[in-house]
Design a protein around this motif. Structure first.
Motif, short mmCIF file in Angstrom:
data_model
loop_
_atom_site.label_atom_id
_atom_site.label_comp_id
_atom_site.label_asym_id
_atom_site.label_seq_id
_atom_site.Cartn_x
_atom_site.Cartn_y
_atom_site.Cartn_z
N ARG A 293 0.90 -1.16 0.00
CA ARG A 293 0.00 0.00 0.00
C ARG A 293 0.93 1.21 0.00
O ARG A 293 1.74 1.38 0.91
CB ARG A 293 -0.90 0.02 1.23
N ILE A 294 0.80 2.02 -1.04
CA ILE A 294 1.76 3.08 -1.29
C ILE A 294 1.10 4.45 -1.16
O ILE A 294 -0.02 4.65 -1.64
CB ILE A 294 2.37 2.92 -2.69
N LEU A 295 1.82 5.38 -0.55
CA LEU A 295 1.38 6.77 -0.46
C LEU A 295 2.28 7.60 -1.36
O LEU A 295 3.50 7.64 -1.17
CB LEU A 295 1.46 7.27 0.99
N VAL A 296 1.69 8.23 -2.38
CA VAL A 296 2.42 9.09 -3.31
C VAL A 296 2.12 10.54 -2.93
O VAL A 296 0.96 10.96 -2.89
CB VAL A 296 1.99 8.82 -4.77
N VAL A 297 3.18 11.29 -2.67
CA VAL A 297 3.05 12.67 -2.19
C VAL A 297 3.76 13.60 -3.17
O VAL A 297 4.98 13.52 -3.33
CB VAL A 297 3.65 12.84 -0.78
N ASP A 298 2.97 14.46 -3.82
CA ASP A 298 3.54 15.42 -4.76
C ASP A 298 2.52 16.54 -4.93
O ASP A 298 1.33 16.26 -5.03
CB ASP A 298 3.83 14.74 -6.11
N ASP A 299 2.99 17.78 -4.99
CA ASP A 299 2.06 18.90 -5.14
C ASP A 299 1.60 19.09 -6.58
O ASP A 299 0.69 19.86 -6.83
CB ASP A 299 2.66 20.20 -4.59
N PHE A 300 2.17 18.35 -7.50
CA PHE A 300 1.80 18.43 -8.90
C PHE A 300 0.96 17.19 -9.26
O PHE A 300 1.47 16.08 -9.29
CB PHE A 300 3.06 18.53 -9.75
N GLY A 301 -0.32 17.41 -9.49
CA GLY A 301 -1.24 16.31 -9.75
C GLY A 301 -0.84 15.43 -10.91
O GLY A 301 -0.99 14.20 -10.86
N ALA A 302 -0.31 16.03 -11.97
CA ALA A 302 0.11 15.24 -13.13
C ALA A 302 1.24 14.28 -12.77
O ALA A 302 1.29 13.15 -13.26
CB ALA A 302 0.53 16.16 -14.28
N MET A 303 2.15 14.71 -11.90
CA MET A 303 3.24 13.83 -11.48
C MET A 303 2.71 12.67 -10.64
O MET A 303 3.19 11.54 -10.78
CB MET A 303 4.29 14.63 -10.69
N ARG A 304 1.73 12.96 -9.77
CA ARG A 304 1.13 11.86 -9.00
C ARG A 304 0.51 10.84 -9.94
O ARG A 304 0.63 9.63 -9.72
CB ARG A 304 0.08 12.40 -8.03
N GLN A 305 -0.13 11.30 -11.01
CA GLN A 305 -0.76 10.39 -11.96
C GLN A 305 0.28 9.58 -12.74
O GLN A 305 0.08 8.40 -13.00
CB GLN A 305 -1.66 11.17 -12.93
N VAL B 87 15.19 9.04 -6.32
CA VAL B 87 15.18 8.92 -7.77
C VAL B 87 15.07 10.33 -8.35
O VAL B 87 14.29 11.15 -7.86
CB VAL B 87 14.03 7.99 -8.26
N ALA B 88 15.90 10.59 -9.36
CA ALA B 88 15.91 11.91 -9.98
C ALA B 88 14.94 11.97 -11.15
O ALA B 88 14.83 11.02 -11.93
CB ALA B 88 17.32 12.24 -10.46
N LYS B 89 14.22 13.09 -11.24
CA LYS B 89 13.34 13.33 -12.39
C LYS B 89 14.19 13.75 -13.57
O LYS B 89 15.19 14.45 -13.38
CB LYS B 89 12.36 14.46 -12.07
N PRO B 90 13.81 13.40 -14.78
CA PRO B 90 12.74 12.47 -15.12
C PRO B 90 13.20 11.03 -14.95
O PRO B 90 14.40 10.75 -15.00
CB PRO B 90 12.47 12.78 -16.60
N PHE B 91 12.27 10.12 -14.73
CA PHE B 91 12.61 8.71 -14.56
C PHE B 91 11.58 7.87 -15.30
O PHE B 91 10.49 8.33 -15.60
CB PHE B 91 12.69 8.32 -13.09
N SER B 92 11.95 6.64 -15.58
CA SER B 92 11.07 5.71 -16.30
C SER B 92 10.39 4.77 -15.31
O SER B 92 10.76 4.69 -14.13
CB SER B 92 11.90 4.88 -17.28
N ALA B 93 9.42 4.03 -15.80
CA ALA B 93 8.74 3.02 -14.98
C ALA B 93 9.75 1.97 -14.51
O ALA B 93 9.71 1.52 -13.36
CB ALA B 93 7.61 2.36 -15.77
N THR B 94 10.68 1.62 -15.38
CA THR B 94 11.69 0.61 -15.03
C THR B 94 12.59 1.11 -13.91
O THR B 94 12.91 0.37 -12.98
CB THR B 94 12.54 0.27 -16.28
N THR B 95 12.99 2.38 -13.99
CA THR B 95 13.84 2.96 -12.94
C THR B 95 13.08 3.01 -11.62
O THR B 95 13.64 2.66 -10.57
CB THR B 95 14.29 4.38 -13.34
#
Length: 126
Positions: free
Chosen positions: A5-17, A105-113
């Motif tokens: 169960r993961i909590l994603v915290v980011d003030d930018f909604g697109a990044m959370r998505q 992890v540094a932005k930008p990153f891939s799903a694999t990273t």
């Protein structure tokens, strides 16, 4: 069925998505979101999480401040914490390590990273 169960915290909604979509690729669908550190602390009181993924730069509470609050609370201190940052400066990395970050992890990153970083702190996802 994932045990995470993961909590994603980011003030930018697109990044959370984006992070949510990347997690879904690997079957991680128990994901909650918070738009800043204060909201994340409230969510932590509601249910248990096996991983926190948080952006560094947020207002009013930054990711590093959230990390420090999580690590100072014995109820949450053992939760793996993955910091997402666009700032890979040595001083920032050192500050995160000193605060108890599990990985970053540094932005930008891939799903694999993202998967590799999660597995480095939580073990195999499957």
């Amino acid at each position: 069925m994932s045990r995470h169960r993961i909590l994603v915290v980011d003030d930018f909604g697109a990044m959370r998505q984006v992070i949510r979509r990347f997690l879904a690729i690997y079957g991680l669908r128990k994901v909650d979101e918070a738009e800043d550190g204060m909201s994340a602390l409230a969510k932590l009181k509601e249910k248990p999480y096996t991983l926190i993924i948080a952006d560094w730069k947020m207002q009013p509470m930054s990711g590093i401040e959230l990390l420090r609050r999580v690590r100072s609370d014995e109820r949450y201190r053992s939760i793996p914490f993955l910091m997402v940052t666009s700032d890979a400066e040595p001083d920032s990395v050192l500050a995160a390590r000193e605060a108890g970050v599990s990985a970053y992890v540094a932005k930008p990153f891939s799903a694999t990273t993202l998967k590799a970083k999660i597995e480095s702190i939580c073990g195999p996802l499957n």
